[in-house]
Scaffold this active site. Structure first.
Site, PDB file in Angstrom:
ATOM      1  N   LYS A 490      -4.760 -18.226  10.731  1.00 11.17           N
ATOM      2  CA  LYS A 490      -3.639 -17.302  10.553  1.00 11.17           C
ATOM      3  C   LYS A 490      -4.169 -15.896  10.300  1.00 11.17           C
ATOM      4  CE  LYS A 490      -3.300 -18.463   5.629  1.00 11.17           C
ATOM      5  NZ  LYS A 490      -2.422 -18.929   4.556  1.00 11.17           N
ATOM      6  N   ARG A 587       6.496 -21.930  -3.777  1.00 16.82           N
ATOM      7  CA  ARG A 587       6.588 -20.926  -2.719  1.00 16.82           C
ATOM      8  C   ARG A 587       7.475 -21.470  -1.608  1.00 16.82           C
ATOM      9  NH1 ARG A 587       1.021 -18.815  -0.158  1.00 16.82           N
ATOM     10  NH2 ARG A 587       1.007 -20.988   0.555  1.00 16.82           N
ATOM     11  N   TYR A 715      -8.886  16.047   1.398  1.00 14.56           N
ATOM     12  CA  TYR A 715      -7.518  16.423   1.034  1.00 14.56           C
ATOM     13  C   TYR A 715      -7.360  16.611  -0.477  1.00 14.56           C
ATOM     14  CZ  TYR A 715      -5.732  15.363   5.725  1.00 14.56           C
ATOM     15  OH  TYR A 715      -5.476  15.372   7.074  1.00 14.56           O
ATOM     16  N   MET A 764      -6.962   9.049   7.027  1.00 14.32           N
ATOM     17  CA  MET A 764      -6.417   8.026   7.908  1.00 14.32           C
ATOM     18  C   MET A 764      -7.483   7.473   8.852  1.00 14.32           C
ATOM     19  SD  MET A 764      -3.309   8.181  10.687  1.00 14.32           S
ATOM     20  CE  MET A 764      -1.994   8.163   9.470  1.00 14.32           C
TER      21      MET A 764
END
Length: 821
Positions: A490, A587, A715, A764
């Site tokens: 997964k 869950r 930044y 980023m």
């Protein structure tokens, strides 16, 4: 060399379990997945802990195999009426017998290599150094085990006049078998260390066991600086040729000068001072090169030739890389060397990984093969057809001769040089196909690999398939032979890429795969994966896809069960489902109070076939929760028995995850689920030292700047510079999976083996690190975010999370490169 079925019975010391048609064999096989020529193959059915070769006889018979070596009674023998079954007590011993018989037909020198590390590199370097003078047979890959050595020796053919074979052992009384099989005349003892020491009482015992390979050699090469080896060799009076810093060594090292890209070794030998230069600087390569120097010297090579050849040593490509290519292509990159054995291995690997896709090979001339070009390229043409390649790009003057003898279905282009190909290749030449790139080093095929690679920024996630398989085998040691294993793929296989991982798992006979959502399962099916796939979070909107792609949904509530039952009610076939029980995770899952209604719905919907009933442990990794884990297990058993009694059959039971496999072996039942452990992370810390790192995330230095004091970086001016500082900007940011929390010194990357802390905020697409204390760093250098040398736990701890989250956050835009030996 071929052997007929009459002589095989005596060679194998076998008796007939069934005598079929007469025939001849020229190939031996131990792995049913590697079958090439059924009619000429002898299959050894080897029982293992988790797979039994006898179970694959039917598949091989259907593929044309008629000769089998077995140690168990074959069921339904009448189905194989014309097959020969040679019955022996032990099929591995029988494999060694035929290898030993084959070896005795060849009266040639054999170099035998053992040691804790470096065997394969030494073998490959000796091939590079000697292949101009000999027709060499050598072990494929790292074939050095009780099975690998006879398979290696079997490759000997009449044209060979030198053999180079590896031998490795993991316990006492194994080396005698390999020594008798290999019969080495020259020995190399690479080194001794702690690797694979579990089967030995002491390091001294391990050395003595390994020395059993060399009891009859004309000369043994080793380093006298390894005292435990030196002492044992002297006691056993084996004739030697040695190197080291000791004055008694045949090649006595005086100085070692390591520069940027090469090492100069000065030594005294035969009363004279000599210097050699090797194009490597690491300690392991220096040690491996010294063994090679010794062998060349002992065989009488002149100093000038030794110096020339050692200077030309090339990096050994231990692995194939799989990476994204242009125009939806997939590259299988093996661009560093080209010999016939390596070519067949690469062709076989590519066909096995991508059996249903169009395949093209980009090949150079094969140099110094010991065959005429006519003989050589007749073989290569046959290999391309055998492994179902549809296209060939041939580069070089020699390989041009092959185009006239290619199968008519193989399209081809020829170029005289790599430069010609690069200058004429159009962007749309290759479309949605698998490209195998394999060339001799002098052709510089790495330029082709770079040209055809999908251009993503330089951040890269390297996925080591061999390490993944190693980790699975580690966990298999802790489960019973009859216990099945489900692998969790997964979240794109924890960020590593689910299709490529699933292909490897399918080849290694994993029983089940599990994905989070149906889309992930659909991607695997479209990628050719046929293993059973459990979908952990099915939704009503994808029920149709679940059926169409033969996926198996986890059903965890009455609502979902009724919905799926209604959707499948009109089907005339049984549909597999898996029931999830909530025993304390709280869950997903049926509660104990749901069981009566669950049973009622199942009774009214006989089209639903319950494949397994399972639950999830909430704290299996921690001893403080052991009482709760035991409570969950007993709750699970009570719920399971109620359901199974009503069904009148017993579905597969499973409750253990990675940590549970290790801490609660008594709860293995029918199947276990392996997740993060397969990727090299043991959450409980019990076997972390046994696991290998699978994922390696790296970036490149885009730019280096010198910043004066009283300035800032990044930044919001968060990165304050209090002194003259050298910074490097790296090609990775939070959009790639490096969290913003790593900024401002909270985390360090590794550059040239040294820590470089972040400075300023993580951006980023990039970040900045302080490299003031790494003066030799330069633009283009690699920065390790995590990997074998810098474990992922450092990053997880820096941001207060777990490795699962780190892996799952690696962005799809990060290039995945899959490597495999």
């Amino acid at each position: 060399m071929k052997y007929n079925t009459v002589s095989l019975k005596d060679i194998l010391n076998a008796k007939w379990q069934q005598k079929g048609l007469l025939g001849q064999i020229h190939e031996i096989l131990t792995d049913s997945r590697n079958l090439h020529d059924g009619a000429g193959t002898l299959f050894f059915a080897i029982p293992g802990l988790h797979h039994n070769g006898h179970d694959y006889i039917g598949i091989l018979y259907d593929a044309g195999v008629r000769h089998f070596v077995v140690s168990q009674k074959i069921k339904n023998q009448h189905l194989f009426h014309d097959a020969n079954f040679f019955e022996v007590d032990n099929t591995i011993k029988a494999l060694q017998r035929i290898g030993r018989h084959h070896r005795k037909h060849f009266h040639i020198p054999i170099i035998g290599i053992t040691g804790s590390n470096g065997k394969t590199i030494i073998k490959e370097w000796l091939f590079q150094l000697l292949h101009q003078d000999y027709h060499i047979c050598r072990s494929p890959k790292s074939f050095n085990s009780q099975i690998g050595v006879p398979l290696s020796v079997w490759q000997l053919k009449k044209q060979h006049d030198l053999g180079i074979f590896e031998a490795g052992i993991s316990q006492v009384d194994e080396m005698e078998n390999l020594a008798f099989l290999m019969l080495p005349s020259i020995g190399i003892f690479a080194n001794i260390g702690q690797a694979h020491s579990e089967g030995f009482a002491s390091l001294q015992q391990k050395v003595n066991e390994k020395l059993k390979l060399f009891t009859k050699v004309e000369r043994l090469i080793y380093c006298k600086d390894h005292e435990v080896i030196d002492k044992a060799v002297i006691e056993q009076r084996i004739p030697v040729y040695t190197w080291g810093k000791s004055r008694d060594a045949n090649i006595c090292i005086r100085t070692i000068e390591q520069e940027a890209f090469r090492t100069t070794i000065t030594a005294t030998t035969e009363g004279k001072e000599e210097k050699v230069v090797i194009p490597f600087t690491d300690e392991a390569s220096i040690e491996n090169a010294m063994h090679c120097w010794c062998l060349l010297k002992w065989k009488g090579y002149p100093s000038e030739k030794i110096i020339q050849r050692l200077a030309g040593l090339e990096q050994v490509s231990m692995r194939l890389e799989i990476r994204p290519g242009i125009n939806q292509c997939i590259l299988v990159n093996d661009s560093y060397n080209a010999d016939l054995d390596g070519l067949e291995a690469a062709l076989e690997f590519t066909n096995r990984q991508f059996p249903n896709q169009n395949k093209a090979a980009i090949l150079s001339d094969i140099l110094q093969s010991g065959r005429t070009n006519e003989q050589l390229y007749q073989i290569v043409a046959g290999l391309l057809k055998k492994y179902r390649f549809q296209k060939l790009v041939a580069i070089g003057s020699g390989i041009k001769q092959m185009v006239s003898i290619l199968d008519v279905d193989i399209r081809w282009n020829h170029f005289d040089t790599t430069e010609d190909f690069l200058s004429q290749q159009q962007h749309n030449t290759f479309q949605s196909e698998v490209l195998l790139i394999k060339g001799a080093r002098v052709f510089g095929f790495e330029r082709i690999a770079q040209r055809l690679s999908h251009k993503v920024h330089q951040t890269q996630l390297e996925v080591n398939i061999n390490a993944l398989i190693h980790n699975i085998r580690v966990y298999q040691k802790y489960i019973k032979p009859t216990t099945r294993m489900m692998l969790m793929v997964k979240a794109a296989a924890y960020g590593s890429g689910s299709i490529e991982i699933a292909r490897a798992l399918a080849f290694h006979k994993i029983d089940y795969l599990a994905v989070a959502y149906a889309d992930e399962g659909i991607e695997l099916r479209e990628g050719g994966i046929r293993l059973p796939i459990l979908v952990l979070n099915p939704e009503e909107a994808v029920f149709d896809s679940i059926l169409r792609y033969e996926l198996e949904p986890e059903i965890y509530s009455i609502r979902l069960l009724r919905a799926f039952a209604n959707f499948t009610g009109s089907l005339q076939k049984q549909v597999p489902i898996h029931l999830k029980l909530d025993t304390g995770m709280h869950r997903l899952g049926f509660a104990a109070s749901d069981i009566d209604e669950l049973i009622s719905v199942l009774h009214g919907n006989t089209q639903l076939k319950v494949m397994s009933i399972f639950s999830h442990l909430a704290g299996s990794e921690s001893a403080e929760h052991d009482a709760y884990t035991k409570h969950q297990y007993h709750q699970y058993q009570d719920m399971y028995e109620r359901i199974a009694l009503s069904l009148k059959y017993r579905p597969i039971q499973h409750i253990l995850n990675s940590s549970g496999i290790l801490r609660f072996p008594q709860y293995q039942m029918d199947m276990v689920r392996l997740g993060i452990g397969a990727y090299g992370v043991d959450g409980g810390g019990m076997i972390q030292n046994e696991l290998q790192n699978v994922l390696r995330l790296s970036a490149r230095i885009s730019q280096i700047k010198d910043i004066e004091a009283a300035n800032s970086v990044g930044y919001s001016r968060k990165g304050r510079v209090e002194r003259a500082t050298r910074i490097a900007t790296l090609s990775i940011g939070y959009a790639d999976g490096l969290p913003r929390k790593c900024g401002n010194g909270q985390f360090s990357v590794l550059i040239k083996g040294k820590k470089a802390p972040t400075i300023g905020n993580i951006c980023m697409d990039m970040c900045m690190v302080d490299i003031t204390n790494i003066p030799d760093a330069k633009e283009g250098d690699q920065a390790i975010i995590f990997g074998e040398e810098w474990p992922v736990q450092h990053l997880a701890e820096a941001i207060g999370t777990i490795p699962y989250e780190v892996f799952a956050q690696i962005a799809p835009r990060v290039r995945r490169v899959y490597v495999q030996e």
